[in-house]
Design an enzyme around this catalytic site. Structure first.
Site, PDB file in Angstrom:
ATOM      1  N   GLU A 201      28.246  56.911  42.024  1.00 36.84           N
ATOM      2  CA  GLU A 201      27.839  57.946  40.991  1.00 36.84           C
ATOM      3  C   GLU A 201      27.322  56.904  39.829  1.00 36.84           C
ATOM      4  O   GLU A 201      26.759  57.639  38.643  1.00 36.84           O
ATOM      5  CB  GLU A 201      29.087  57.927  40.233  1.00 36.84           C
ATOM      6  CG  GLU A 201      30.231  59.684  41.075  1.00 36.84           C
ATOM      7  CD  GLU A 201      31.166  60.280  40.439  1.00 36.84           C
ATOM      8  OE1 GLU A 201      31.770  59.576  38.994  1.00 36.84           O
ATOM      9  OE2 GLU A 201      32.349  60.383  41.559  1.00 36.84           O
TER      10      GLU A 201
ATOM     11  N   ASP B 241      42.244  43.168  43.796  1.00 35.81           N
ATOM     12  CA  ASP B 241      43.009  41.955  43.923  1.00 35.81           C
ATOM     13  C   ASP B 241      43.819  42.702  44.818  1.00 35.81           C
ATOM     14  O   ASP B 241      44.604  43.903  45.175  1.00 35.81           O
ATOM     15  CB  ASP B 241      43.988  42.345  42.735  1.00 35.81           C
ATOM     16  CG  ASP B 241      45.200  40.938  42.998  1.00 35.81           C
ATOM     17  OD1 ASP B 241      45.014  39.277  43.063  1.00 35.81           O
ATOM     18  OD2 ASP B 241      46.580  41.086  42.687  1.00 35.81           O
TER      19      ASP B 241
HETATM   20  C1  BGC Z   1      45.490  36.871  42.825  1.00 37.34           C
HETATM   21  C2  BGC Z   1      46.709  35.883  42.453  1.00 37.34           C
HETATM   22  C3  BGC Z   1      47.607  36.272  41.812  1.00 37.34           C
HETATM   23  C4  BGC Z   1      48.599  37.720  43.402  1.00 37.34           C
HETATM   24  C5  BGC Z   1      49.169  38.844  42.806  1.00 37.34           C
HETATM   25  C6  BGC Z   1      46.064  37.560  44.266  1.00 37.34           C
HETATM   26  O1  BGC Z   1      45.783  37.850  45.081  1.00 37.34           O
HETATM   27  O2  BGC Z   1      44.331  36.078  43.571  1.00 37.34           O
HETATM   28  O3  BGC Z   1      46.531  35.116  41.378  1.00 37.34           O
HETATM   29  O4  BGC Z   1      49.178  36.164  41.955  1.00 37.34           O
HETATM   30  O5  BGC Z   1      46.925  38.402  43.981  1.00 37.34           O
HETATM   31  O6  BGC Z   1      48.051  39.723  42.321  1.00 37.34           O
END
Ligand code: BGC
Length: 578
Positions: free
Chosen positions: A286, A225
């Site tokens: 790993e 993310d």
């Molecule tokens: C996720 C979102 C989220 C944000 C904060 C994004 O990249 O896909 O759904 O609100 O990151 O974590």
């Protein structure tokens, strides 16, 4: 039929690879958004046992892998992207044992499983952040986050002018234990998602450990993310640009490699992030079995994005430039070609995607007057998409995407042709972006509505109780899986046929040669022995002679002499029959 030699009209863009490469190079990966996929407990919120119970559907559909959005312990301030404990399952979604069972069942069905890792920020309820608040200014506990003194008299102004991606300032002031105003902390997203300081060695070692925790359990990879946000420019300098992860700036016409969807500024795409991914690449190495890292990085131009997938970093990066490009054949051809140029330069696959839990679904986006524009959510009083046109174009776009070599991500429900809920009551909305923009952005709830499995059951079979955490539009009965399964030409059966042909013909590891001469509004290419023709123009175009239809996004048309025509907003897959 007569065969014509189309070779002089072909231009090689991307050379075919081996079908025996690492699995992620050509995989079709299905995104499960757990709270909206399937509910087993009856509380109206999807859960891991619900996922397990429906894995057969994904095996039947014919995808290679599943990516699950976060199911970790979380107060759900941002639907789980605010993680309080990275090593446990939130009771809303089940238990670690439920996770293990789901993973085992998926593997037994031949499906790989990727989980979501959220390293840019934690929840405000994470033990580290709670300890930081309690320990006060200057403490080692605060050093794991980005706490700073305020500016101006008595520190009443935020430390810099950064804005949150969800709207409003990216800083929140704390209150000291004696009740006086204290330091500020940075949050690029909601105030309940404090950003970590990735210069801190403990932050680095903690996340390597979290990777190992899930690798030890057997996951096949991680979707990272905000992969471009973890390292900030030194000194956190002011920046006056506009920050938006989701909609980019619609007024930017796609040029060479820029669709307008890339984040810029001192909080994104800093050189230091690459050290983190080189370290993570070593951790994954790993483990046996080609584990993969996929970057969610809203970075442009594509040559810049491809730096995340250099051979010693991550393995895939979502191609948001493709997603963000308008319904315009020349622009799409440009972005496709630029994508191969950029990813081939580093030996990585391209990673196509049209929908996910952060954007208006492509069946709705493409039904807007300016198809492909990207409002952050659609609600009552907003322009409503043309549903039939949106679905027709979505099927056209999906067959175009699935014909392209590389890996592709599907978002749950797109195999049903599902649109967004575009008239949800504002008082049911949950996305923090809706609240932080004072309603100016409707937010992402419309693309997160629970799936319709059965046309006739309450809640369309999403939950045994009939309850759904967001209401589903009544018209969704026609989109339900059981209304489409076994129905020739339905969106579901078209996706299934596409995935089967893609696998049998090795399209994922194939190559791309443009086929010219069909007109500017047509995207036509040859991948292995399959000819893909997507007609984005307003009138039908003839399919090259000698080509036999394999699959069509809608019924083809026929000219007076019986030759096949590709209708407007349709894609046909065909094969020469010599
Ligand atoms: C996720 C979102 C989220 C944000 C904060 C994004 O990249 O896909 O759904 O609100 O990151 O974590």
């Amino acid at each position: 039929m007569t065969t014509i030699d189309t070779r002089p009209l072909r231009t090689l863009v991307h050379t075919a690879g081996s079908p025996e490469g690492e699995w992620w190079r050509d995989a079709v990966i299905y995104q499960v958004y757990p709270r909206s996929f399937a509910d087993a407990s009856g509380d109206g919120i999807g859960d891991l046992p619900g996922v397990t119970a429906r894995l057969d559907h994904l095996a039947e559909l014919g995808v290679d892998a599943v990516w699950l959005s976060p199911f970790y312990r979380s107060p759900q301030a941002d639907a789980g992207y605010d993680v309080a404990d990275y090593r446990d399952v939130d009771p809303l979604f089940g238990t670690l044992a439920d996770f293990d069972e789901m993973l085992e069942r998926a593997h037994r069905l031949g499906l790989r499983v990727i989980v979501d890792l959220v390293p840019n920020h934690t929840s405000d309820e994470h033990v580290w952040f709670q300890a930081a608040l309690a320990a006060g200014a200057g403490s080692p506990e605060r050093a794991r986050y980005l706490f700073r003194e305020g500016r101006g008299v008595d520190g009443t102004e935020p430390p810099n002018n950064w804005q949150s991606i969800f709207g409003g300032p990216a800083w929140t002031r704390t209150t000291d234990p004696d009740g006086t105003p204290g330091e500020w902390y940075l949050h690029l997203f909601d105030s309940r998602q404090p950003d970590l300081d990735w210069e801190h060695p403990e932050v680095r070692s903690e996340f390597e450990d979290v990777l190992r925790f899930w690798l030890d359990r057997g996951v096949d990879g991680f979707r990272i993310d905000v992969a471009h946000g973890m390292v900030k420019a030194p000194g956190l300098p002011d920046w006056d640009g506009h920050v938006s992860m989701i909609d980019g700036s619609d007024d930017v016409e796609p040029t060479d490699t820029v669709s307008g969807s890339g984040n810029q500024g001192p909080m994104f795409d800093q050189e230091g992030v690459h050290d983190i991914y080189r370290a993570w690449n070593r951790v994954l190495a790993e483990y046996p079995g080609d584990r993969a890292l996929v970057a969610e990085a809203w970075v442009e131009p594509l040559s810049r994005l491809s730096r995340y997938v250099r051979s010693d970093e991550m393995h895939q990066a979502f191609n948001f430039a493709f997603l963000a490009t308008h319904w315009h054949a020349p622009a799409l051809r440009t972005v496709v070609e630029a994508s191969y140029r950029a990813s081939d330069a580093v030996g990585a696959p391209t990673t196509w995607v049209l929908s996910n839990h952060d954007v208006v679904r492509h069946a709705s986006r493409l039904g807007l007057a300016e198809p492909g524009s990207r409002p952050n959510g659609i609600g009552r009083g907003d322009e409503q998409p043309d549903e039939a046109l949106g679905l027709q174009r979505a099927r056209c776009a999906s067959l175009l995407m699935l014909g392209l070599p590389g890996s592709a991500y599907l978002y749950q429900g797109e195999e049903l042709g599902l649109p967004d809920h575009t008239s949800l009551d504002d008082d049911l909305r949950q996305d923090p972006a809706f609240f932080r923009t004072g309603g100016a952005e409707r937010g992402r709830d419309g693309c997160r509505v629970p799936l319709p499995w059965s046309a006739t059951e309450d809640g369309f079979g999403f939950s045994p109780s009939g309850v759904t955490w967001l209401p589903q539009p009544e018209e969704w009965a026609s989109y339900a899986l059981d209304a489409q399964r076994g129905v020739p030409g339905s969106t579901y059966e078209t996706y299934r046929a596409a995935l089967q042909l893609r696998r049998e013909s090795g399209l994922g590891s194939g190559g791309l040669e443009w086929l010219r001469g069909l007109g500017d509004d047509v995207i036509a290419f040859v991948n292995r022995d399959v000819l893909v023709v997507a007609n984005l123009g307003t009138g039908p175009v003839p399919l090259p002679a000698g080509a036999e239809i394999l699959l069509a996004s809608i019924d083809p048309a026929f000219a007076d002499d019986g030759s096949v025509l590709v209708p407007s907003d349709a894609t046909i897959w065909a094969r020469y029959t010599d």
